[in-house]
Design a protein around this motif. Structure first.
Motif, mmCIF file in Angstrom:
data_model
loop_
_atom_site.group_PDB
_atom_site.id
_atom_site.type_symbol
_atom_site.label_atom_id
_atom_site.label_comp_id
_atom_site.label_asym_id
_atom_site.label_seq_id
_atom_site.Cartn_x
_atom_site.Cartn_y
_atom_site.Cartn_z
ATOM 1 N N LEU A 215 5.303 7.163 -12.139
ATOM 2 C CA LEU A 215 6.399 6.705 -11.036
ATOM 3 C C LEU A 215 6.379 7.752 -10.087
ATOM 4 O O LEU A 215 6.639 8.725 -10.337
ATOM 5 N N ILE A 216 6.302 7.389 -8.908
ATOM 6 C CA ILE A 216 6.602 8.237 -7.896
ATOM 7 C C ILE A 216 8.042 7.912 -7.305
ATOM 8 O O ILE A 216 8.333 6.575 -7.052
ATOM 9 N N VAL A 217 8.965 8.902 -6.993
ATOM 10 C CA VAL A 217 10.357 8.609 -6.574
ATOM 11 C C VAL A 217 10.249 9.407 -5.366
ATOM 12 O O VAL A 217 10.181 10.586 -5.200
ATOM 13 N N LEU A 218 10.903 9.003 -4.155
ATOM 14 C CA LEU A 218 11.064 9.603 -2.729
ATOM 15 C C LEU A 218 12.087 9.160 -1.862
ATOM 16 O O LEU A 218 12.421 7.841 -2.243
ATOM 17 N N GLY A 219 12.669 9.859 -1.341
ATOM 18 C CA GLY A 219 13.795 9.388 -0.333
ATOM 19 C C GLY A 219 13.326 8.644 0.845
ATOM 20 O O GLY A 219 12.221 9.111 1.117
ATOM 21 N N SER A 220 13.962 7.731 1.220
ATOM 22 C CA SER A 220 13.628 7.018 2.311
ATOM 23 C C SER A 220 13.705 7.248 3.865
ATOM 24 O O SER A 220 12.822 7.090 4.471
ATOM 25 N N ARG A 221 14.920 8.028 4.040
ATOM 26 C CA ARG A 221 15.105 8.119 5.656
ATOM 27 C C ARG A 221 14.101 8.882 6.155
ATOM 28 O O ARG A 221 13.550 8.671 7.218
ATOM 29 N N ALA A 242 -0.404 3.804 -3.581
ATOM 30 C CA ALA A 242 -0.203 4.405 -4.711
ATOM 31 C C ALA A 242 -0.937 3.556 -5.812
ATOM 32 O O ALA A 242 -0.960 2.106 -6.000
ATOM 33 N N HIS A 243 -1.263 4.086 -6.974
ATOM 34 C CA HIS A 243 -1.866 3.716 -8.281
ATOM 35 C C HIS A 243 -0.875 3.082 -9.273
ATOM 36 O O HIS A 243 -0.972 2.581 -10.348
ATOM 37 N N CYS A 244 0.279 3.588 -8.919
ATOM 38 C CA CYS A 244 1.432 3.460 -10.008
ATOM 39 C C CYS A 244 2.932 3.165 -9.204
ATOM 40 O O CYS A 244 2.761 2.646 -8.070
ATOM 41 N N ALA A 245 3.734 2.750 -9.945
ATOM 42 C CA ALA A 245 5.077 2.513 -9.344
ATOM 43 C C ALA A 245 5.624 3.356 -8.539
ATOM 44 O O ALA A 245 5.457 4.511 -8.552
ATOM 45 N N VAL A 246 6.442 2.754 -7.299
ATOM 46 C CA VAL A 246 7.047 3.715 -6.361
ATOM 47 C C VAL A 246 8.513 3.269 -6.419
ATOM 48 O O VAL A 246 8.834 2.042 -6.336
ATOM 49 N N LEU A 247 9.628 4.206 -6.390
ATOM 50 C CA LEU A 247 10.797 4.040 -6.253
ATOM 51 C C LEU A 247 11.347 4.700 -4.905
ATOM 52 O O LEU A 247 11.288 5.990 -4.804
ATOM 53 N N VAL A 248 11.752 3.893 -4.046
ATOM 54 C CA VAL A 248 11.997 4.264 -2.667
ATOM 55 C C VAL A 248 13.674 4.353 -2.817
ATOM 56 O O VAL A 248 14.418 3.246 -2.644
ATOM 57 N N ALA A 249 14.253 5.664 -2.738
ATOM 58 C CA ALA A 249 15.604 5.658 -2.988
ATOM 59 C C ALA A 249 16.152 5.662 -1.271
ATOM 60 O O ALA A 249 15.334 5.929 -0.487
ATOM 61 N N LYS A 250 17.433 5.438 -1.339
ATOM 62 C CA LYS A 250 18.402 5.032 -0.061
ATOM 63 C C LYS A 250 19.370 6.101 -0.060
ATOM 64 O O LYS A 250 20.157 6.374 -1.073
#
Length: 273
Positions: A215-221, A242-250
């Motif tokens: 899982l990749i987590v990154l901020g969006s703005r 990406a080869h995996c799930a991505v969580l785009v935070a806001k």
């Protein structure tokens, strides 16, 4: 956490549902299931009924089952706002080709426009064990940390902290988001990585592959400003490849002051994201 799960009954949506079911959800979590019909309302109701049965078997409260019409991204975002959801979970059709990067997808459209975090699931059906948190010292980096703190993850999940060096661009103030991550996540951070600003998307993807990230987590703005591959943003580039799930935070929606002396037919209230 109030979660909206968007499904069209496809294989990608099935992978996303298995991923969601694998998370350590509790009775305190709530899931809203929404489907935008691709063939008929009857098929859509059958899809969400199956989701409800599977979630109920895990004793996860399902608050609402919705069938919405219209452009899929807009319909899903509208349902999430209506239900006050804190996270959208959606599957990916695995568009990693040049055609996919140009044409985009519902998942990437939501990642761009939805005011709440968006989790795009790809391939892996199990709960993530190796997380890559990619942030800089911006308010959006802090939002990514907060999102990760609230996401129900297995206790054994390990987090690699990728620190993007350099001052944030644009109008977003610099904060000590990386130190906030170190303090808040503490012993769950097993590794810290430093990269310079530049080809951020490629560096994040490379770090994720090397570490077997789930899982990749990154901020969006700040991550979604600027140009990346084929004039897409960094977040778009990561979501496409990406080869995996991505969580785009806001970042939280911020109130905007308006002139109370404006004419009666003028907008009296607005928000910026």
């Amino acid at each position: 956490m109030r979660i909206l799960f968007a499904t069209d009954g496809s294989r990608g949506a099935g992978v996303a549902l298995d991923f969601l079911l694998a998370l350590p959800l509790s009775c305190a979590d709530e899931v809203t299931v929404v489907s935008v019909p691709t063939t008929s309302d009857r098929d859509a109701h059958a899809v969400i009924s199956e989701c409800r049965w599977l979630l109920a078997a895990r004793q996860v409260p399902v608050t609402t089952l919705l069938v919405r019409h219209g452009p899929p991204a807009e319909a899903v975002e509208s349902a999430a706002l209506e239900r006050g959801c804190e996270l959208i979970v959606i599957g990916s059709r695995g568009l990693g080709t040049i055609a996919g990067a140009i044409l985009g997808s519902v998942a990437r459209a939501l990642a761009r426009t939805a005011p709440m975090p968006v989790l795009v699931v790809r391939s892996r059906r199990e709960a993530p064990r190796h997380v890559l948190l990619a942030i800089d010292d911006s308010t959006d980096g802090r939002s990514a940390v907060d999102c990760l703190l609230h996401l129900p993850l297995p206790q054994a999940s390990q987090i690699a902290l990728l620190h993007i060096l350099g001052a944030p661009t644009g109008e977003h103030p610099q904060v000590d988001a990386v130190e906030y991550a170190r303090t808040s996540l503490a012993e769950r951070i097993t590794e810290q990585i430093l990269i310079e600003r530049g080809h951020i998307g490629d560096e994040v993807l490379r770090a994720a592959i090397v570490r077997g990230t789930d899982l990749i987590v990154l901020g969006s703005r700040d991550q979604t400003q600027g140009a990346g591959l084929l004039n897409t943003s960094v977040a778009d580039h990561i979501l496409a490849h990406a080869h995996c799930a991505v969580l785009v935070a806001k970042s939280p929606v911020r109130p905007r002051l308006v002139d109370v002396r404006a004419p009666a037919d003028a907008v009296a209230f607005g928000v910026t994201i």
